[in-house]
Scaffold this active site. Structure first.
Site, short mmCIF file in Angstrom:
data_model
loop_
_atom_site.label_atom_id
_atom_site.label_comp_id
_atom_site.label_asym_id
_atom_site.label_seq_id
_atom_site.Cartn_x
_atom_site.Cartn_y
_atom_site.Cartn_z
N GLU A 755 -8.79 1.68 1.91
CA GLU A 755 -7.94 2.86 1.69
C GLU A 755 -8.84 3.93 1.11
OE1 GLU A 755 -4.37 2.69 -0.71
OE2 GLU A 755 -4.33 0.55 -0.31
N CYS A 789 -5.77 10.22 -3.96
CA CYS A 789 -6.14 10.34 -2.55
C CYS A 789 -5.03 11.01 -1.76
CB CYS A 789 -6.54 9.00 -1.94
SG CYS A 789 -5.73 7.61 -2.64
#
Ligand SMILES: Cc1cc2nc3c(=O)[nH]c(=O)nc-3n(C[C@H](O)[C@H](O)[C@H](O)COP(=O)(O)OP(=O)(O)OC[C@H]3O[C@@H](n4cnc5c(N)ncnc54)[C@H](O)[C@@H]3O)c2cc1C
Length: 1004
Positions: A755, A789
């Site tokens: 990720e 993120c």
């Protein structure tokens, strides 16, 4: 900041509070006499409907729960602000496309009461016009002939616009104060028992300019009122959220320093002219703050305007603290010897209160969930106010005939007035005010079209809600007995599942804290005082490979035992860990603030996410790890089973040092893998705390190993030949390095879950509500100082609204406070370390082009010396800068920096440009055109799309999180497919007839 609440907790069991309220109210009311009084009013209204019948008819024909009702409400909310015809057509077509041809529509198109004395032509026309607009558009917009569609579209939009304008006019008293005052005079000529409280329409302030504008509007309104003869009983209602852009509990100091003086100017003006000024009631998390402002004003009024009797506060009965609140306000009035006007209402933000409590996982709801509890509380509060005639002049505002009748009974021999909103309750009040001894104040909203939309939607909701009295009044199916049911009883449980139960039966929701409540803040402060972070010794560079090998070997030795432990037992361990983490949430939150430099809000949210991961994966593990029987020929059994792979390397980042760390290892552990976890070098101590917690609930020591160190430690781990899988969250570059390292290894092919980051965009079209966009942007860019993120990096605003939106956004950014993470007031804490700070500065000066619009130029908040970095020198002011096109944004800037692009033309082109950047994590879309939102979501190559809201804060099991392309491999964390990647699969086929024959077949 206030250390203790003035009131009991808003989060108490509803049944207890209602029972207490009932006890306090006692037998003050004989309900049959209430019914006797109210029934004739209702019969009269039903027999002779007032002008507003048309609107109610419309809502009955198109209930808000129906597609038609939703279309109507959405058009009402958005259509008037859309600047261009094409978009207005697209919006109208989109909403009307939801509609079905229905008899209701055909019938409603016929609704007309031309001969009714109460139905001015334009009002009865409203219903027909709306229905006609709906039906006409449906026909025209479904045509295949594009020319006809276009011409038809314009006509339909014009009709729909007119309909919405007329709807709006029902609730707006005047476009400006001049118009409003002259209307008030006219009305008063025929109804002397009326007085008015003028409300300046508009959204809450988002920036200093908004607040200043609202302040001037209130001042001007008071000046006009002061000059108007015969208006001495009138006044204004003031929304504190309109007077300050940060009217929030955690900004207490600013509110007292900046809002209070402004409000005092208004009070002095009102007092001098003998006008009234009432502070409107807003959301429950602002109640304590409003009380503090109120008390400060009371003290000044006592000193300077002791004779003024026009100051007041609105109180909401739907709040579970309503009765103690009323008692408190009466106490204040007596203490300061000031006579007050107290307006009692039921409350207008019910749905928002319920949603907030569920989102924050609060222990109870701050408002009642049974309508009759609100009604009961209203009566108890009304009685308390009526019983304090020495200091209180009660203003009892309601449109409910039963409530009014009860007030009239309770108020016998007392001074008080009733209240209604302009455009509502006309029929009932026509009847009620036949009693000349009763007086009514009309809440009279003033403003232009653009400002009325939010207000209009609230009124539509109120008129359209099934539980609402006005809605039921016009519904013939609701009989008198139902309409006048007694509220004088207490239910034993809430009508809605509590926030902790909203994911039942699957799992318990994690519980959070409301930082607006002083006692809840105090829990966190105590935890911070008690916090002792464990020592974390990073692995020495020379010993990295050896230590990594040691850890992997230990975990490997544990594998056999752990992988054959029943999944139910593994799940039990995770659930116990979740419960213990819930218990220690304050302590872990404090650790996140201290080591992770998180603000308190972010820290609590993160601790909750970790709890959710533990519970969610426990459930998912039990679901997935059970053998799964497959179909096959007779005489054979086939089962598919998931099995643990071995020892996983879990490498987690510093920006979610608890949630991502916990999520990765919980997924690996529940599936029977053992783990060597490498937390970020900046935040190893939180990881150690979590490891301790897992061990405390029975996780064997050898099953989870921690390797504390930097990138070299991670690399050594990945390269170890026995690692069976890698779960990594961090930068794209490191993910690629891991991928290469794994590919270069001999032996088994090792799976990688990565990720990484993203250049996340938000597309805003011209149907979006600017205030909502500003809120979403502020939350999505600047929370966690932009170090998520999922954070928004590129805002794409339609050119036609950019000139209005961007200054508001720049103003809202200017209101953000940068400061130490543990300061309650802080919006943006420090960035994580000196390296990050230096990188951000470099990116800002090198890669962000100068702003062509001049909205704001990128600049670093400090010029900290990297080597002398302290927490203070890690602060970065929030940035906003313009870029020409999406393609100019070349890299992810992992900090509080927003780049803005103006767009025109086809929104799909914008999405294609965003796709071309190669990342694919989150996307925000702000549009009221549902079909457009879906089309853009379909075209976007991203993992998480958020429509008309912020784009961070994914919830486990609700918004599984993870992207594609440069943003990661999937499967999504917190989603139903995540655990599968941690497992290998095995089928077992057994020949059941091997021992001589097929017993099952033969015995059929
Ligand atoms: C003069 C005036 C001033 C006002 N000022 C304010 C203000 O400052 N702040 C503010 O918030 N509102 C204000 N309002 C709006 C007011 O809150 C609503 O008009 C009021 O709630 C409608 O109540 P009712 O008695 O007319 O109708 P009813 O139909 O009897 O009650 C509706 C109310 O019940 C509550 N309710 C609905 N369903 C449930 C449920 N399941 N459980 C518990 N409660 C439920 C909701 O609050 C809803 O608004 C004002 C209204 C007036 C008339």
């Amino acid at each position: 900041m206030q250390a203790r609440s003035r009131l009991p907790s808003p989060y108490r069991p509803e049944a207890d509070v209602a029972a207490l309220t009932l006890r306090e109210f006692g037998d003050a009311l004989d309900w049959p006499t209430v019914v006797q009084r109210a029934a004739p009013w209702i019969r009269a209204v039903r027999d002779h409907p007032p002008p507003f019948w048309a609107m109610e008819t419309l809502l009955r024909e198109y209930p808000l729960t129906s597609d038609e009702g939703k279309a109507l409400m959405r058009l009402a909310e958005a259509l008037l602000r859309v600047p261009d015809a094409d978009t207005a057509i697209a919006l109208t077509a989109d909403q009307l496309a939801h509609l079905h041809e229905s008899s209701a529509m055909a019938e409603s198109a016929m609704v007309s009461e031309p001969n009714s004395t109460h139905s001015p032509a334009h009002l009865s026309a409203l219903s027909r016009l709306s229905a006609a607009a709906l039906s006409l558009s449906q026909k025209l917009l479904s045509s295949n002939d594009s020319m006809v569609t276009r011409l038809g579209g314009r006509a339909v939009v014009a009709a729909a616009l007119r309909a919405v304008q007329l709807l709006g006019r029902q609730f707006v008293f005047g476009d400006d104060m001049h118009a409003a005052l002259s209307r008030a005079q006219t009305l008063r000529a025929s109804h002397p028992a009326l007085s008015f409280s003028f409300d300046m329409l508009g959204e809450g302030a988002r920036c200093a300019d908004d607040a200043q504008r609202h302040f001037q509007d209130y001042r001007a309104a008071l000046s006009l009122l002061a000059r108007q003869r015969g208006s001495q009983g009138d006044g204004i209602s003031v929304k504190l959220s309109a007077l300050h852009p940060r009217y929030e509990a955690l900004q207490h100091e600013r509110v007292m320093d900046e809002l209070l003086p402004r409000l005092w100017i208004l009070c002095e003006q009102a007092a001098a002219a003998g006008l009234h000024l009432t502070i409107d009631a807003e959301e429950s998390d602002r109640l304590e703050l409003s009380l503090e402002v109120f008390e400060a004003l009371l003290a000044r009024i006592a000193r300077h305007h002791a004779g003024w009797q026009g100051f007041g506060l609105a109180l909401q009965a739907y709040q579970s603290r309503a009765l103690p609140l009323v008692t408190h306000v009466i106490g204040l009035a007596r203490h300061y010897r000031v006579r007050l006007m107290c307006r009692l209402v039921k409350g207008a933000y019910w749905d928002a209160e319920i949603k907030r409590a569920q989102e924050l996982g609060l222990p109870h709801y701050p408002v009642y969930t049974h309508k009759h509890h609100t009604d009961l509380a209203y009566l108890a509060c009304a009685k308390a106010l009526l019983d304090a005639p020495d200091v209180i002049y009660p203003q009892l505002a309601t449109h409910n005939a039963a409530t009014i009748a009860a007030i009239v009974k309770l108020g016998e021999g007392r001074r008080y007035e009733l209240g209604r909103l302009h455009g509502m309750g006309e029929g009932i009040y026509r009847e009620v005010l036949r009693d000349a001894s009763l007086h009514c104040r009309v809440y009279a909203p003033v403003g232009r079209q653009r400002d009325l939309l939010a207000y209009l939607v609230r009124r539509l909701l109120e008129n359209g809600a099934n539980s609402s009295f006005v809605h039921q009044l016009y519904d013939d199916r609701v009989d008198m007995a139902e309409l006048l049911q007694s509220p004088l009883h207490a239910a034993t449980a809430t009508a809605l599942p509590l926030p902790r139960d909203i994911y039942r039966p699957a799992r318990v929701n994690s519980e959070g804290l409301d930082l607006a409540v002083p006692e809840m803040r105090a829990t966190l402060e105590r935890a911070m005082e008690q916090l002792l972070l464990p020592q974390a010794q990073a692995v020495d560079a020379a010993a990295v490979a050896v230590r990594a090998a040691d850890a992997v070997n230990t975990a490997q030795r544990a594998f056999e035992r752990w992988s054959t432990t029943d999944v139910v037992d593994r799940a039990y361990t995770l659930r116990r860990a979740a419960d213990l983490l819930q218990e220690r949430l304050p302590l872990f939150s404090a650790a996140l603030v201290r080591e992770g430099r998180k603000t308190w809000n972010d820290a609590v949210a993160e601790a909750r996410e970790a709890i959710d991961f533990l519970r969610y994966y426990a459930n998912e593990g039990e679901r997935l790890m059970m053998p799964h029987a497959l179909p096959g020929p007779t005489g054979e059994s086939n089962t598919l089973q998931l099995r643990a792979r071995g020892t996983w390397a879990c490498i987690s980042p510093w920006n979610f040092p608890l949630a991502i760390f916990t999520g990765q290892i919980a997924a690996a552990l529940i599936t029977g893998n053992t783990v060597v976890a490498k937390p970020a070098e900046q935040t190893p101590r939180i990881a150690l705390m979590m490891q301790d917690l897992l061990r405390a609930v029975g996780l064997p020591d050898d099953v989870l190993q921690l390797l504390v160190g930097d990138g070299a430690a991670g690399a050594a781990l990945v390269e170890h030949p026995a690692i069976a899988g890698v779960a990594f969250t961090g930068s794209t570059d490191v993910a690629k390095a891991i991928q290469r390292a794994l590919a270069n290894k001999d032996g088994a092919i090792v799976p990688l879950i990565a990720e990484t980051g993203g250049i996340n965009a938000m597309l805003v079209d011209s149907t979006a509500l600017p205030e909502q966009v500003v809120d979403a942007v502020i939350q999505s860019v600047y929370r966690s100082a932009g170090q998520r993120c999922s954070s928004l990096r590129v805002l794409c605003v339609h050119d036609s609204i950019a000139d209005a939106l961007l200054p508001m956004l720049a103003g809202a950014i200017a209101e953000l406070r940068t400061g130490p993470a543990d300061d309650w007031r802080t919006d943006l804490g420090p960035v994580i370390d000196a390296e990050a700070h230096a990188r951000l500065q470099k990116q800002l000066s090198a890669s962000v082009p100068a702003s062509p619009s001049g909205v704001s130029r990128p600049s670093a908040a400090t010029d900290a010396n990297e080597h002398e970095a302290t927490s203070a020198s890690l602060l970065m002011k929030p940035q906003l800068c313009m870029v020409t096109q999406v393609a100019d944004v070349s890299e992810e800037i992992f900090g509080p920096v927003l780049q803005v692009v103006r767009w025109t033309g086809d929104p799909l082109q914008v999405i294609r440009q965003v796709n071309a950047l190669g990342y694919g994590l989150t996307l925000g879309i702000h549009t009221r055109i549902d079909s457009r939102a879906q089309q853009l979501a379909n075209a976007a190559r991203v993992g998480n799309v958020y429509v008309n809201r912020g784009m961070t804060g994914a919830v486990v099991g609700v918004q599984p999180f993870g992207g594609e392309g440069l943003s990661g491999t999937g499967p999504k964390a917190g989603g139903p497919h995540y655990l599968l990647r941690f497992c290998s699969e095995q089928t077992v086929t057994r020949n059941l007839s091997a021992a001589g024959g097929d017993i099952d077949l033969m015995s059929r």
